[in-house]
Design a protein around this motif. Structure first.
Motif, PDB file in Angstrom:
ATOM      1  N   LEU A  38     -11.225 102.260 -25.375  1.00  0.00           N
ATOM      2  CA  LEU A  38      -9.892 102.575 -25.878  1.00  0.00           C
ATOM      3  C   LEU A  38      -9.266 101.368 -26.574  1.00  0.00           C
ATOM      4  O   LEU A  38      -8.637 101.488 -27.625  1.00  0.00           O
ATOM      5  N   THR A  71     -10.981 100.843 -29.988  1.00  0.00           N
ATOM      6  CA  THR A  71     -10.599 101.913 -30.920  1.00  0.00           C
ATOM      7  C   THR A  71      -9.159 101.739 -31.384  1.00  0.00           C
ATOM      8  O   THR A  71      -8.849 101.915 -32.576  1.00  0.00           O
ATOM      9  N   TYR A  91      -4.156 102.534 -33.443  1.00  0.00           N
ATOM     10  CA  TYR A  91      -3.519 103.431 -32.479  1.00  0.00           C
ATOM     11  C   TYR A  91      -2.771 102.620 -31.426  1.00  0.00           C
ATOM     12  O   TYR A  91      -3.106 101.472 -31.136  1.00  0.00           O
ATOM     13  N   ASN A 124      -7.337 111.357 -25.485  1.00  0.00           N
ATOM     14  CA  ASN A 124      -8.304 110.426 -24.893  1.00  0.00           C
ATOM     15  C   ASN A 124      -9.444 110.148 -25.862  1.00  0.00           C
ATOM     16  O   ASN A 124     -10.009 109.057 -25.866  1.00  0.00           O
ATOM     17  N   ASP A 125      -9.776 111.150 -26.672  1.00  0.00           N
ATOM     18  CA  ASP A 125     -10.873 111.005 -27.635  1.00  0.00           C
ATOM     19  C   ASP A 125     -10.342 111.292 -29.042  1.00  0.00           C
ATOM     20  O   ASP A 125     -10.189 112.446 -29.435  1.00  0.00           O
ATOM     21  N   PRO A 126     -10.065 110.256 -29.838  1.00  0.00           N
ATOM     22  CA  PRO A 126      -9.537 110.498 -31.183  1.00  0.00           C
ATOM     23  C   PRO A 126     -10.555 111.099 -32.135  1.00  0.00           C
ATOM     24  O   PRO A 126     -10.221 111.460 -33.253  1.00  0.00           O
ATOM     25  N   LEU A 148      -3.407 106.766 -27.724  1.00  0.00           N
ATOM     26  CA  LEU A 148      -4.552 106.813 -26.820  1.00  0.00           C
ATOM     27  C   LEU A 148      -4.107 106.591 -25.386  1.00  0.00           C
ATOM     28  O   LEU A 148      -3.159 105.836 -25.120  1.00  0.00           O
TER      29      LEU A 148
END
Length: 570
Positions: free
Chosen positions: A54, A57, A63, A106-108, A130
């Motif tokens: 996370l 990312t 994010y 949780n998962d982009p 996120l």
């Protein structure tokens, strides 16, 4: 493709910053079957932490990370969203305005989430935040657990909270299964399965949940989990659709559903089986519109195609197709029958069950409760003056004897057996008590087959078959070294599996005079196989390797379905 490239970029950054080694990524990639996102597999394998993923990312794509949820959140604008869908995909909306929608994910890289939101809230800019998976799921439960009541799902919500055990009242079960939320959930699962080209849907109850799995291209993968409180309502809904007895939960039942989904005419074969925590349901999906029974499209090599087409035009004798469950035997036999079907021939089948309706062919469904099994059905078929007979499976000596007698009295008989290879079918029939002289004079040929997954044409990658790779796959030197082979990669078009569709590999044993002599001498399947190879028979693995060289499938896939050992070398 954009999302796929973004995910690939993150994996490259994880390697570059030494969160994970490239060797570990390649090993996980080889084990990746598409049932979950690749980064979740890395996390579950313990190679990276969720926080590392996370954090990387968020920094790479700009994010924001959330640790807590705003206290003034209002769920009212989002009543159209399904809490089950939010829980399954680990997301929930944060705020909305005419210009933008803010969403916690949780998962982009889960494209289903954004695509679904765009349909409900179009013409907006999407801003993603996120959060850890456990936080997202907790917030969904906290803020949307009771939203279903305001959406008209009162009855379902009440039953979830107040019914810890099985529902005993039949009318209550029927009413609950007829509620809109249950119907919507079952339809959502069925529609998703059809859109993803799934062959089977499995509903599996456990103590605290119901697992729903899809079989795609022969591989099972988890689709979603349902609260165990919904299991009985969902299974009752399916049983009502299949016209099964909803009061009977102690014995297995079988049924069929005809429905139109995603613009396609679908047959669903339904099987229920009592387990410790409720009835397990398996649904086989059969597309009536798209199926094509053509020998030329099954993947036959040219030599085997010519030989098999000559076999099915014999006036009498037995032709056997062998392989495990789910290896495409029925499709091959249907294609053979379709190829020889004409006004001049009467074709009758006895099957368990009848999978597809073939125009111009008389098909009989076995019914053991009524005393109609393969043997009794075959006896009756012979009195109907057929030219060609299909017996779904030879399971015992009685059925085998009648099939052989039918072949010896002027009928062409097709059937299947469950054996590992072509030669093993002959010895199996002798083991169940068929006389060797009857077997040698009636069997024309035996076809063994398996299904291998086809490499995705959009993302497959070429690599040379060098000495190291041949050692890895335990291949003897046979002229393959130096040729190019392909490996799966994964992209959006193939749902990140690297494969799309399946094709058969074949092994055709022609029963000639030499093979007949070996049968009369009661020789082993190994001796029969050796003689078949001397006469030009190609083994399953050899046909598979040829399809590897052609770029149709991968080496791993051929070795998986043929049971050959793999020797991994670092």
């Amino acid at each position: 493709m954009e999302r796929y490239h973004a995910m690939s970029k993150i994996v490259e950054l994880l390697v570059e910053r030494k969160f994970v080694s490239r060797k570990d990524v390649e090993r996980v990639l080889n084990a990746h079957d598409g049932s979950e996102s690749f980064h979740r597999l890395l996390i579950r394998s313990g190679l990276i932490s969720e926080d590392d993923f996370l954090g990387l990312t968020a920094s790479e794509f700009g994010y924001s990370l959330l640790e807590s949820f705003p206290k003034d959140f209002d769920p009212a604008p989002f009543v159209e969203l399904s809490p089950l869908f939010m829980d399954e995909h680990s997301f929930l909306p944060l705020s909305i305005s005419p210009e933008e929608l803010r969403v916690i994910v949780n998962d982009p890289f889960d494209y289903l989430v954004i695509d679904a939101l765009k349909k409900i809230f179009p013409d907006r800019r999407y801003i993603l935040f996120l959060a850890r998976k456990e936080h997202v799921k907790g917030w969904v439960h906290q803020y949307f657990h009771d939203v279903s009541v305001s959406r008209g799902e009162t009855r379902l919500a009440e039953d979830e909270r107040t019914l810890p055990g099985a529902i005993e009242d039949i009318e209550q079960m029927r009413d609950l299964a007829s509620e809109a939320p249950v119907i919507r959930k079952v339809n959502q699962i069925l529609t998703s399965a059809v859109e993803q080209r799934v062959s089977d849907i499995h509903f599996e109850p456990f103590e605290d949940r119901t697992r729903v799995r899809f079989r795609l291209d022969g591989i099972l993968r988890e689709f979603l989990e349902l609260p165990i409180q919904l299991h009985q309502a969902v299974t009752t809904r399916i049983k009502i659709m299949a016209k099964l007895d909803i009061a009977e939960r102690r014995l297995p039942q079988d049924g069929r559903i005809r429905i139109k989904l995603a613009g396609k005419n679908i047959d669903l074969r339904v099987s229920s089986l009592p387990t410790m925590f409720g009835e397990g349901i398996v649904m086989r999906i059969l597309e009536r519109d798209s199926i094509s029974f053509s020998l030329q499209k099954l993947g036959f090599p040219q030599r085997e195609l010519v030989l098999f087409e000559s076999l099915i035009r014999y006036p009498h004798g037995i032709i056997l197709v062998t392989g495990p469950t789910g290896s495409g035997k029925t499709t091959t036999l249907y294609a053979a029958l379709s190829s020889i079907n004409s006004l001049e021939k009467k074709i009758i089948t006895v099957e368990d069950p009848v999978e597809y309706e073939l125009d111009g062919i008389n098909q009989i469904q076995v019914n053991p409760k009524a005393g109609l099994n393969f043997a009794s059905g075959l006896r009756s078929i012979v009195r109907q003056d057929p030219d060609v007979i299909l017996v779904g499976e030879i399971r015992d000596k009685d059925t085998a004897d009648i099939a052989i007698q039918s072949a010896l009295t002027g009928h062409l008989v097709f059937s299947t057996l469950h054996t590992n290879d072509a030669a093993g079918a002959l010895t199996r029939l002798m083991e169940i008590g068929v006389e060797d002289y009857l077997l040698s004079s009636s069997v024309l040929g035996v076809m063994a087959q398996r299904l291998v997954r086809i490499l995705c044409s959009n993302c497959k990658q070429s690599r040379p078959l060098d000495a190291l790779l041949m050692q890895k796959f335990n291949l003897p030197p046979n002229g393959l070294e130096g040729k190019n082979v392909y490996q799966p990669v994964g992209c959006e078009q193939c749902n990140m599996t690297g494969y799309r569709g399946r094709i058969a590999i074949f092994e055709l044993l022609m029963v000639n005079d030499q093979i007949r002599d070996l049968i009369l001498l009661n020789k082993s399947s190994a001796s029969i196989r050796e003689e078949g190879c001397r006469n030009g028979m190609r083994l399953l693995r050899e046909d598979g390797l040829e399809k590897v060289i052609q770029g149709v499938t991968s080496m791993e896939e051929v070795l998986r379905v043929t049971g050959a050992s793999v020797q991994y070398v670092d």
